[in-house]
Design an enzyme around this catalytic site. Sequence first.
Site, PDB file in Angstrom:
ATOM      1  CG  LEU A  82     -10.461  -2.989  10.126  1.00  0.00           C
ATOM      2  CD1 LEU A  82     -11.107  -1.784   9.725  1.00  0.00           C
ATOM      3  CD2 LEU A  82      -9.053  -2.979   9.083  1.00  0.00           C
ATOM      4  CG  ASP A  83     -15.930  -6.657  11.895  1.00  0.00           C
ATOM      5  OD1 ASP A  83     -15.534  -7.476  11.069  1.00  0.00           O
ATOM      6  OD2 ASP A  83     -16.988  -6.716  12.265  1.00  0.00           O
ATOM      7  CB  THR A 139     -19.725  -3.196   4.748  1.00  0.00           C
ATOM      8  OG1 THR A 139     -20.737  -3.843   4.283  1.00  0.00           O
ATOM      9  CG2 THR A 139     -20.428  -1.426   5.121  1.00  0.00           C
ATOM     10  CB  CYS A 193     -25.953 -23.862   3.175  1.00  0.00           C
ATOM     11  SG  CYS A 193     -25.395 -22.677   1.818  1.00  0.00           S
ATOM     12  CD1 TRP A 227     -27.604  -4.308   8.553  1.00  0.00           C
ATOM     13  CD2 TRP A 227     -27.227  -6.584   8.267  1.00  0.00           C
ATOM     14  NE1 TRP A 227     -28.266  -5.013   7.443  1.00  0.00           N
ATOM     15  CE2 TRP A 227     -28.077  -6.156   7.272  1.00  0.00           C
ATOM     16  CE3 TRP A 227     -26.818  -7.968   8.537  1.00  0.00           C
ATOM     17  CZ2 TRP A 227     -28.199  -7.051   6.120  1.00  0.00           C
ATOM     18  CZ3 TRP A 227     -27.135  -8.708   7.518  1.00  0.00           C
ATOM     19  CH2 TRP A 227     -27.688  -8.319   6.504  1.00  0.00           C
TER      20      TRP A 227
END
Length: 387
Positions: free
Chosen positions: A167-168, A192, A354, A173
Amino acid sequence: MEMNKILYKTILKNAFFVPFKIRFWDGEVIKYGEGESEFTFIFNNPIPLTEIKKDPSMALGEAYMSNAIDLDGNLQKVIEYLYNNSKSFLHGPIINKFFSNNRKKSKDNVEYHYDIGNDFYRLWLDDSMTYSCGYFQSPDDTLNDAQKNKVDYILRKLNLEKGQTLLDIGCGWGELILTAAKEYQVKSMGITLSSEQFLKVKERIKVEKLEDLVEVQLLDYRELKKRKFDRIVSVGMVEHVGKDCLHEYFCAVDKLLMPKGVSLLHSITCNSGVAIDTWIDKYVFPGGYLPTVEELTSNIINEDFHLIDAESLRIHYAKTLEHWAKNFENALPEIMKIKDETFTRMWRLYLNGCAASFNCGNIDIHQLLFTKGVNNEMPLTREYMYQ
């Protein structure tokens, strides 16, 4: 106006340790320091000094977006100069502002950032559209190399075996779940909250004919029920969870992970755990929160997980952001066809800021590998991660 100029000069005079110039809206130019100036700080319009003192990040960020201030020089380096000088105006009061990200709020926040268009991200990300820290095995690696390296590195760390389930959480994408299916023959699922990402992953699954091994769903991690996985991974997602919901995230992982299962959390971290950049929260990542390593490891321990590996990839993210910022500038003619100048100046400042933050150590990024309960079947050394 003249009094404003005197105060600006006073604030900026000790902000930098390198020689520089200031150019004001009336054309006056002054120089500080010996030797050739490294940059010119440009005031196109005055900025209220009360706003700078109250919240320098917000005041200067909005001023840059509107072109009230500009810079002739390397933006990332100038921000690093400010961060590295303890006397600069960027070292103001810490802002404490935390958010409770319920399911609707989480979806709104994710859509705000990720659903601004796949066409926009495609212009400056790598070929796989991987929007997270790369892994540079060599300083000469391209961005494509680094993102492929990162996905491969994570999958090796998880010690995947054929036939397992993965599972992610926050699959972006889809590069990681697609690679896991192709390289390891595991059944992969991605979730997502971004409609744009969801549609693109579905398209990629179909194009690569991986329907039997890969699935993607548009849902919150808290909504996934009655499923169990051998491996769970989350890359650059927990930063959207929020301070109040960190425990809820780890509880969800506990419910979804099989006994002896392995999970990898890839997250930006911060040292203080209390500083929220108000400009980024308002314009780029609403509802975001950067946890400390202590917060993450405490939650891991409290859920009876066993932490087996921790690694900082701070320099890797600085290099990734530098690649993104360069690609962004190269793609600017195309970006300007779909976005206005305020938007492009905002993103330029975000990417360079960043990169500066990672280079200066203001923020970090860690990969934490942990198991559900005791797992005595993992390799004895870290060597397996590099093979």
